[in-house]
Design a protein around this motif. Structure first.
Motif, mmCIF file in Angstrom:
data_model
loop_
_atom_site.group_PDB
_atom_site.id
_atom_site.type_symbol
_atom_site.label_atom_id
_atom_site.label_comp_id
_atom_site.label_asym_id
_atom_site.label_seq_id
_atom_site.Cartn_x
_atom_site.Cartn_y
_atom_site.Cartn_z
ATOM 1 N N PHE A 1 2.661 20.194 -1.275
ATOM 2 C CA PHE A 1 1.401 19.507 -1.552
ATOM 3 C C PHE A 1 1.751 18.337 -2.459
ATOM 4 N N GLY A 2 0.768 17.543 -2.824
ATOM 5 C CA GLY A 2 1.058 16.358 -3.608
ATOM 6 C C GLY A 2 0.224 16.245 -4.863
ATOM 7 N N ILE A 3 0.736 15.435 -5.768
ATOM 8 C CA ILE A 3 0.015 15.114 -6.995
ATOM 9 C C ILE A 3 0.029 13.600 -7.157
ATOM 10 N N LEU A 4 -1.154 13.033 -7.331
ATOM 11 C CA LEU A 4 -1.285 11.614 -7.661
ATOM 12 C C LEU A 4 -1.761 11.523 -9.102
ATOM 13 N N GLU A 5 -1.010 10.805 -9.920
ATOM 14 C CA GLU A 5 -1.420 10.532 -11.291
ATOM 15 C C GLU A 5 -1.786 9.062 -11.360
ATOM 16 N N ILE A 6 -2.995 8.795 -11.805
ATOM 17 C CA ILE A 6 -3.504 7.423 -11.832
ATOM 18 C C ILE A 6 -3.829 7.044 -13.261
ATOM 19 N N ASP A 7 -3.255 5.916 -13.696
ATOM 20 C CA ASP A 7 -3.503 5.379 -15.031
ATOM 21 C C ASP A 7 -3.755 3.888 -14.876
ATOM 22 N N GLY A 8 -5.021 3.490 -14.954
ATOM 23 C CA GLY A 8 -5.365 2.100 -14.674
ATOM 24 C C GLY A 8 -5.084 1.800 -13.221
ATOM 25 N N LYS A 9 -4.222 0.803 -12.979
ATOM 26 C CA LYS A 9 -3.816 0.472 -11.610
ATOM 27 C C LYS A 9 -2.484 1.132 -11.230
ATOM 28 N N GLU A 10 -1.873 1.839 -12.192
ATOM 29 C CA GLU A 10 -0.586 2.475 -11.945
ATOM 30 C C GLU A 10 -0.775 3.820 -11.241
ATOM 31 N N ILE A 11 0.014 4.029 -10.192
ATOM 32 C CA ILE A 11 -0.067 5.253 -9.393
ATOM 33 C C ILE A 11 1.302 5.919 -9.388
ATOM 34 N N LYS A 12 1.340 7.157 -9.808
ATOM 35 C CA LYS A 12 2.562 7.958 -9.693
ATOM 36 C C LYS A 12 2.276 9.052 -8.673
ATOM 37 N N ALA A 13 3.095 9.091 -7.636
ATOM 38 C CA ALA A 13 2.916 10.076 -6.578
ATOM 39 C C ALA A 13 4.134 10.975 -6.522
ATOM 40 N N LYS A 14 3.886 12.281 -6.416
ATOM 41 C CA LYS A 14 5.011 13.195 -6.266
ATOM 42 C C LYS A 14 4.616 14.350 -5.364
ATOM 43 N N HIS A 15 5.634 14.935 -4.775
ATOM 44 C CA HIS A 15 5.459 16.133 -3.961
ATOM 45 C C HIS A 15 5.906 17.344 -4.762
ATOM 46 N N VAL A 16 5.247 18.452 -4.513
ATOM 47 C CA VAL A 16 5.670 19.734 -5.071
ATOM 48 C C VAL A 16 6.102 20.588 -3.874
ATOM 49 N N PHE A 17 7.350 21.005 -3.889
ATOM 50 C CA PHE A 17 7.920 21.793 -2.790
ATOM 51 C C PHE A 17 8.138 23.238 -3.249
ATOM 52 N N TYR A 18 7.972 24.175 -2.325
ATOM 53 C CA TYR A 18 8.173 25.588 -2.649
ATOM 54 C C TYR A 18 8.473 26.355 -1.364
ATOM 55 N N ASP A 19 8.989 27.585 -1.541
ATOM 56 C CA ASP A 19 9.516 28.342 -0.407
ATOM 57 C C ASP A 19 8.591 29.368 0.209
ATOM 58 N N SER A 20 7.595 29.851 -0.530
ATOM 59 C CA SER A 20 6.731 30.912 -0.005
ATOM 60 C C SER A 20 5.283 30.485 -0.002
ATOM 61 N N LYS A 21 4.586 30.761 1.083
ATOM 62 C CA LYS A 21 3.163 30.443 1.137
ATOM 63 C C LYS A 21 2.307 31.578 0.587
ATOM 64 N N GLU A 22 2.930 32.584 0.044
ATOM 65 C CA GLU A 22 2.200 33.700 -0.571
ATOM 66 C C GLU A 22 1.659 33.319 -1.927
ATOM 67 N N VAL B 1 0.855 -1.193 0.000
ATOM 68 C CA VAL B 1 0.000 0.000 0.000
ATOM 69 C C VAL B 1 0.891 1.244 0.000
ATOM 70 N N LEU B 2 0.569 2.196 -0.865
ATOM 71 C CA LEU B 2 1.296 3.460 -0.883
ATOM 72 C C LEU B 2 0.773 4.340 0.241
ATOM 73 N N LEU B 3 1.657 4.785 1.117
ATOM 74 C CA LEU B 3 1.326 5.762 2.161
ATOM 75 C C LEU B 3 1.795 7.117 1.653
ATOM 76 N N PHE B 4 0.862 8.082 1.583
ATOM 77 C CA PHE B 4 1.199 9.385 1.005
ATOM 78 C C PHE B 4 0.676 10.518 1.861
ATOM 79 N N ASN B 5 1.602 11.327 2.360
ATOM 80 C CA ASN B 5 1.277 12.541 3.107
ATOM 81 C C ASN B 5 1.816 13.706 2.283
ATOM 82 N N PRO B 6 0.946 14.636 1.878
ATOM 83 C CA PRO B 6 1.413 15.731 1.040
ATOM 84 C C PRO B 6 2.204 16.804 1.778
ATOM 85 N N GLY B 7 2.264 16.744 3.099
ATOM 86 C CA GLY B 7 2.841 17.844 3.865
ATOM 87 C C GLY B 7 1.791 18.944 3.985
#
Length: 165
Positions: free
Chosen positions: A144-165, A125-131
């Motif tokens: 934050f996170g991005i989940l890309e789903i194609d059939g049963k395939e799951i690609k998970a990635k985080h997007v990191f950045y420095d300012s909350k503005e 099982v993929l455990l995913f916390n986006p922060g």
């Protein structure tokens, strides 16, 4: 798109621009709790359908609206959505989230609470916390996170950045 722990308006008065840029291409938005205001839901739903759960900092209205645990079907992928908090402080958010669903119940568990980005497989099982996009706590960057789903395939990635503005 996956977000958690927005803690608005205390931690930010608006969604960060970096997040907003990605929301424009989201098919669905998952929020893993600690919205702290229904205004966050109202803002997110302008971009795409929103599924969410309540967190430990969400009041009665948000808890009643979202509940604390959900299963979501995205194509062939079963996603479990929880915040990750519990009564025993010695059990981490990751442990709480992993235990929230049965062994064959979901393919992914999306959770929050710790504000610590996580993407790892445990028992298939993929455990995913986006922060958090607005409250990085002890992390170097917001995320934050991005989940890309194609059939049963799951690609998970985080997007990191420095300012909350």
């Amino acid at each position: 798109m996956v977000v958690s722990d927005t803690h608005m308006p205390r931690m930010a008065k608006k969604l960060p621009e970096r997040l907003v840029r990605e929301l424009g291409s989201a098919d669905r938005i998952l929020h893993a709790g600690d919205w702290t205001s229904e205004d966050v839901y109202e803002e997110l739903v302008r971009y795409a359908p929103v599924e969410g759960v309540a967190g430990n900092n969400d009041g009665e209205a948000l808890s009643a609206k979202f509940g604390f645990r959900k299963r979501i079907q995205c194509g062939e992928v079963r996603i479990g959505l929880v915040h990750g908090h519990g009564k025993n402080a010695r059990i981490t958010a990751e442990q709480q989230a992993a235990a929230a669903f049965g062994p064959d119940e979901v393919d992914v568990v999306v959770f929050g609470h710790s504000h610590v980005p996580v993407s790892k497989k445990q028992g298939g099982v993929l455990l995913f916390n986006p922060g958090s996009p607005t409250d990085k706590r002890r992390q170097k960057r917001y995320s934050f996170g991005i989940l890309e789903i194609d059939g049963k395939e799951i690609k998970a990635k985080h997007v990191f950045y420095d300012s909350k503005e």
